[in-house]
Each structure stands twice: as structure tokens, then as C-alpha cells.
Design an enzyme around this catalytic site. Sequence first.
Site, PDB file in Angstrom:
ATOM      1  N   LYS A  82      -9.199  -4.071  -5.503  1.00  0.00           N
ATOM      2  CA  LYS A  82      -8.532  -5.284  -5.994  1.00  0.00           C
ATOM      3  C   LYS A  82      -7.916  -6.081  -4.834  1.00  0.00           C
ATOM      4  CE  LYS A  82      -6.198  -2.788  -9.052  1.00  0.00           C
ATOM      5  NZ  LYS A  82      -6.990  -1.547  -9.211  1.00  0.00           N
ATOM      6  N   THR A  83      -7.220  -5.386  -3.940  1.00  0.00           N
ATOM      7  CA  THR A  83      -6.616  -6.062  -2.787  1.00  0.00           C
ATOM      8  C   THR A  83      -7.691  -6.614  -1.858  1.00  0.00           C
ATOM      9  OG1 THR A  83      -4.735  -4.538  -2.911  1.00  0.00           O
ATOM     10  CG2 THR A  83      -4.987  -5.809  -0.875  1.00  0.00           C
ATOM     11  N   ASP A 127       0.730  -7.233  -6.014  1.00  0.00           N
ATOM     12  CA  ASP A 127       0.180  -5.949  -6.447  1.00  0.00           C
ATOM     13  C   ASP A 127       1.097  -5.310  -7.486  1.00  0.00           C
ATOM     14  OD1 ASP A 127      -1.658  -3.943  -6.535  1.00  0.00           O
ATOM     15  OD2 ASP A 127      -0.994  -2.941  -4.702  1.00  0.00           O
ATOM     16  N   THR A 176      -2.836  -1.719 -12.499  1.00  0.00           N
ATOM     17  CA  THR A 176      -3.580  -0.583 -13.039  1.00  0.00           C
ATOM     18  C   THR A 176      -3.300  -0.426 -14.532  1.00  0.00           C
ATOM     19  OG1 THR A 176      -1.751   0.867 -12.370  1.00  0.00           O
ATOM     20  CG2 THR A 176      -3.601   0.651 -10.838  1.00  0.00           C
ATOM     21  N   ARG A 235     -12.121   3.886  -2.309  1.00  0.00           N
ATOM     22  CA  ARG A 235     -11.018   4.370  -1.469  1.00  0.00           C
ATOM     23  C   ARG A 235     -11.148   5.861  -1.196  1.00  0.00           C
ATOM     24  NH1 ARG A 235      -5.395   3.074  -3.895  1.00  0.00           N
ATOM     25  NH2 ARG A 235      -5.964   0.968  -3.191  1.00  0.00           N
TER      26      ARG A 235
END
Length: 356
Positions: A82-83, A127, A176, A235
Site C-alpha cells: 500500500k505504501t 497509514d 488493514t 514483504r
Amino acid sequence: MSIIADDNDFKSISEKKKNSVVKAETIELDKNFENCIRPKSFDTYIGQSALKETLQISIEAAKKRKLPLDHLLFYGPPGLGKTTLAGVIAEQMGVEIKITSAPALERPRDIIGILMSLKGGEILFIDEIHRLNKVAEEILYPAMEDFFLDMTTGKSQTVKTLRVPLPKFTLIGATTKAGELSGPLRDRFGIIHRLEFYTENELAQVIKRTAGILNIEITEEGAHAIARRSRGTPRIANRLVKRVSDYALVKHDGKITEDVANKSLDILKIDEYGLDNTDRSLLKLIIEKYNGGPVGIETIAAAIGEDVRTIEDVCEPFLLQAGLLQRTPRGRKVSPAAYKHLKYKDLYYNEQQNLF
């Protein structure tokens, strides 16, 4: 919502244009991320094909209209990019991005300072936006919709209401837990997308790209071996590449093959499903102590010594996606696939017979 402010507050807020109360990091992608594995364009961003196509159309339309992009909300499990995607959007739009997180925006002046420091067309990335407090959230409403800050100044009979104009900007929120966002905030996002778990082939591409950037030699089979145990998450895949690379360098010739990857991940106690010790402990607890469930999440957390939030945010999303765990109105329940994976197949059939 109107924010009460003294005349001195306007001076302090204007001073914060250069140095915000919250250290919202201004990202200059070309300078700061030269040696970073984060992709900088849609061509190098692997996965999320449908989302990328939609975003590219929206970005091109915004450029032709010479307007900022609509506010965007990305949601989904952690580690899916997302980032990174927010950085790619900023790069494609040719603007800077300021990054902060919702827990850092505790006071009204925090969010006000950031908003007033923005320049026209810039992107503000928040975030974990579902953790935004109520005051900061209400400040965002007119800022997102009308690009104004509603403020009041003075006291008693001298109170004045002001609407401070803001440059047009794009807010990108990441969470999330989309269900925990309030309706008014969620409705102000023009583009809302869920990021999906990656397939094995997509993760293999991510792994090969990361290995190339880090000058790690890896075979196609080695990349797929790591991808299978990466829980569908880039990740985790990138982290495992480094750990497997360490093993290959110390125990072998530095090249990651399928055999080297499997041996390394076995040492790390990560099985072929991508489950670690915590995941297996959770499933075994439900099977051995509670006959496969259902059992409450608080009971599970206390029994394995983990925080409830850790189980909900870290363990459960993949276990549910993989079909190893089930949520029921009465609690969590282990699926037949989990019995088979953990080699409790005979126990499963015995339990089923006892039900009749």
C-alpha cells in the site's frame, strides 16, 4: 468542525509550514530510494494487475484535466504494497508525497500543520488511517471535500469564524481494517480498492527482482521455493530472500537453488504452507485442547501467550485465506485442510465419528 484558535496560533501554524509538528517525511523518490527495493513505476510494480490498470486510467485523466487525483483508500492485509503504491502514484503524477501515520496525529495542530504545509497537487499519505482520532477526522472532512479548514479565533463576544483555504491535494489512506473507518470519512474517498494476496508466480517475480537489486544469484526454482512459503505477501518474500541468501552464502556457494531455499526455510521453521511456529501453535491448540473448535479469540491468545491484535492482524488473515481456519459466530474453528497439513488426519476422522 470549527477549531478554536488564538491569533498567535495562526502565526505558529504558518511557521510550521516549513517544519511541521508531525514529521511528515517528504519523499524525493529519485534521491532517497536509489538503492531501495521499492518500485518507482507501474512497470516495475509487480502484481495487483486490475488495480494498476484502474489507477493508470485515473492518473492519465487527472493529468489531462490538470487536476489533482481523487482521494484514494487502499485496504487489505499488511505487507501487500500500500505504501509502495502511494509512492508510485506520486512518481507518476510528478508530485511530492508526505508520509505520516494516524497515531502520530494526536492533536488538532498536528493535522492542521501538515495540511497547511502542503503545496498544490501534493499527496498526503496517512497509514493506518482507521486509527485516526475523532477530532483529526472531523478536521479532514472539509479539507478533503472543499479544501478548506474551518477555524474560529478570539474569545467570548469577539469570536470570529474563518475558512482558511488549502491548496488542492490528494489524500491517500491505507488501512488493514476498512470496517473500522467511519462512514463519513470512507465516503469522501473517490477511489477505494482492496489489495489482494499475491500468487506464487507474482511472488517469484518479486523475489527475482529483489535478488537482482541486491546482487543475489537465484534460480527460477529457488525463487518459486521461497514464493511458496511467503504467505502471498511481498514483504515476507523480500525478508525471506535476505535470510535464505545468508544461508546460501555461509553454507553453500552463495547461489540460491531450490534445495538451498528449502533447507534454509526448514531451519527457520517455515513450512511449505508458509506457517511459522506461532501459526502451528495456534492450530494445534484448537485441535488438541478444544477438539478443533469453535473457541474464542481471547482464549486462544491467552493460551499461546500472544496479543489478540497480533493474532487478528498477523496470523488470521493468511490462515483464513488459505482455508486452514474458519470464523464462526461461536469462535474460531480449524478446517479439515489444517488437520491434513498438520498430520492430524486420523484424529479428524475420529472426531467426526464421535459426532454421530
